[in-house]
Design a protein around this motif. Structure first.
Motif: not given
Length: 526
Positions: A402-429
């Motif tokens: 069985m998974g331990a608590l730390h293996e299923v608890t979501q964490a805050t991302p390390w780094d901020e997203l330093f981007i000039e303009a955020e793409p549309l959600p469907e843009a990609g890959p």
């Protein structure tokens, strides 16, 4: 620090869980009654082992077809509306089945079709209900709560078929189906009174059905814990389905009639309930593998008893042990799966458990029914018992935990997203590069450590992952992964767990003094 309670009664002290548990038990009783009555009605109408076994397929095949999309809906939409709508559709299907059988128009095709529709309704609501029924219970009591639900389900297998056998013998199949209409309405009322907890608000774009399905499958494939549990439960269920599917044939050979068939199923349910009362303590003392291994041996032995003896009392006793073995193993698989999945994918994990267990059960039921028609009951059950033993050999390459608590608890991302303009959600890959300039002489250890990042990156959304060495600067490495769209990348960032973050800390420990991780994002233009 105090140990978590292994008492079955701990989660039942929560009023909401207790209410949902009781009403869910009533619903399970109705489903068990409907399955028993349909299977025995098929024997009376056709005399075919294959068609009788096909009732199990009609009940459980929808789980294979619909459970994963239903899990996506449960993770991304209003679970109360999803469960309530499916229950009302099941009420209508059961009512139509009742009217057709009571009027004498319910032939084999109509019975199979409407049982299949009811199975579809159950498949749609089950991931949402299973993942929400334990919400009122503290996490350290989840194993007991899941066991309590399993007890209710297996008690229904004892009470439902036995009650259905009595009503069938006295009043006929139509009145059994009428009772199931009422039990489904009881379940609907419980959802109205104790609705599932709403999903936490999120600024991320909602996943679509197909994308959410792929996310769930990707998570299972790249999570060693979940994948092992799914393969193990599929093997156990496929072999064990022979006994459940051929119970009408066993009863017919024993000459017990419909009441005896109901009693056989009742013995299975009674054994399951009995072991459920002590399963928490057994699991804490002996561990998951011992419980599953013993369950497989006992269930296989029970199939051999049913195959090789016509002594009614001996077969009934064997069914008691078979029910205890089935409950012990299947509840352990279910607990391990739910406890090993983060919140964002828990309903899908439940759904994939259902697909593995009940899809194998449905296809196995059809296979064993056809084999019984061709080979006979005794050889078929002997082969199934042998395959049950072979399946236990999976314990070494695919261990359970069985998974331990730390293996299923979501964490805050390390780094901020330093981007000039955020793409549309469907843009990609979207291609992401993470640069590391490491301390001299640590290359081998760094590569060993960062290679462990592949599984969580792929598990949470990446379709490609690789680590590259800079030929112009040997101490610099670049981790590169690709995600299908900007929305998928945002979801991937949000899904990282505390265990993933601890692994990233290990990776960053190899950085040269004064160096920092450098992240770049690229989006496909052509």
């Amino acid at each position: 620090m105090s140990q978590p309670s292994t008492s079955l009664w701990s989660p039942l002290r929560q009023p909401a869980f207790r209410g949902l548990w009781i009403c869910g038990g009533v619903f399970f009783v109705g489903n068990g009654m409907q399955t028993m009555a349909a299977a025995w009605l098929m024997v009376e109408l056709t005399g075919s082992s294959f068609l009788a076994a096909l009732v199990q397929t009609a009940v459980f095949m929808p789980m294979f077809l619909l459970a994963l999309p239903a899990g996506v809906l449960a993770d991304t939409t209003d679970r109360r509306r999803l469960v309530s709508g499916a229950l009302l559709a099941q009420v209508g299907s059961s009512a139509l089945l009742t009217l057709l059988v009571l009027s004498g128009w319910g032939g084999p095709a109509a019975v199979l079709f409407l049982v299949f529709i009811c199975g579809c309704c159950t498949a749609v609501l089950t991931p949402a209900w299973n993942s929400s029924v334990i919400d009122p219970v503290p996490r350290d009591e989840w194993p007991q709560a899941i066991t309590a639900v399993s007890i209710a389900y297996n008690a229904a297998r004892a009470v439902g078929p036995t009650l259905a056998g009595l009503i069938f013998a006295q009043l006929g199949a139509g009145w059994v189906f009428a009772v199931t209409v009422t039990t489904t309405l009881v379940m609907w009322e419980s959802i109205r009174r104790w609705p599932p907890k709403a999903h936490p608000p999120s600024k991320l774009p909602a996943e679509r059905l197909w994308g959410g399905t792929l996310s769930g499958l990707r998570f299972a494939w790249h999570s060693r814990m979940i994948l092992a549990q799914l393969v193990r439960v599929m093997a156990f269920s496929a072999a064990g389905s022979a006994l459940w599917a051929l119970l009408p044939v066993i009863a017919q050979r024993l000459g017990t009639g419909a009441p005896g068939f109901g009693l056989l199923m009742g013995c299975l349910g009674t054994g399951a309930v009995a072991v459920g009362l002590v399963l928490g303590r057994l699991r804490a003392r002996f561990g998951m593998e011992a419980i599953v291994g013993t369950g497989g041996v006992v269930f296989g032995a029970a199939m051999l008893v049913a195959a090789l003896t016509k002594i009614t009392g001996v077969v009934y006793i064997a069914m008691l042990f078979a029910g205890a073995a089935w409950m012990s193993a299947m509840s352990t698989f279910n607990t391990a799966t739910q406890a090993s999945a983060p919140q964002w994918v828990r309903s899908r994990a439940v759904a994939m458990h259902m697909v593995a267990a009940l899809g194998a059960f449905a296809m196995g039921s059809a296979f064993w029914g056809a084999a019984s028609d061709l080979l006979g009951l005794t050889p078929t059950l002997c082969v199934a018992a042998a395959l049950m033993g072979v399946g236990l050999l999976l314990a070494r390459p695919m261990p359970l935990r069985m998974g331990a608590l730390h293996e299923v608890t979501q964490a805050t991302p390390w780094d901020e997203l330093f981007i000039e303009a955020e793409p549309l959600p469907e843009a990609g890959p979207v291609a992401v590069e993470v640069g590391y300039r490491i301390a001299p002489g640590t290359d081998a250890a760094f590569l060993d450590t960062i290679s462990r990042m592949k599984a969580p990156r792929r598990r949470d959304g990446a379709t490609f992952w690789r680590i590259y060495k800079d030929l112009g600067e040997p101490s610099r490495y670049v981790e590169r992964f690709i995600v299908e769209s900007w929305a998928d990348y945002l979801h991937q960032r949000a899904r990282a767990t505390m265990a993933d973050q601890a692994l990233e800390t290990e990776v960053r420990a190899f950085l040269a003094p004064g160096e920092v991780v450098r992240m770049s994002h690229y989006i496909a233009e052509r």
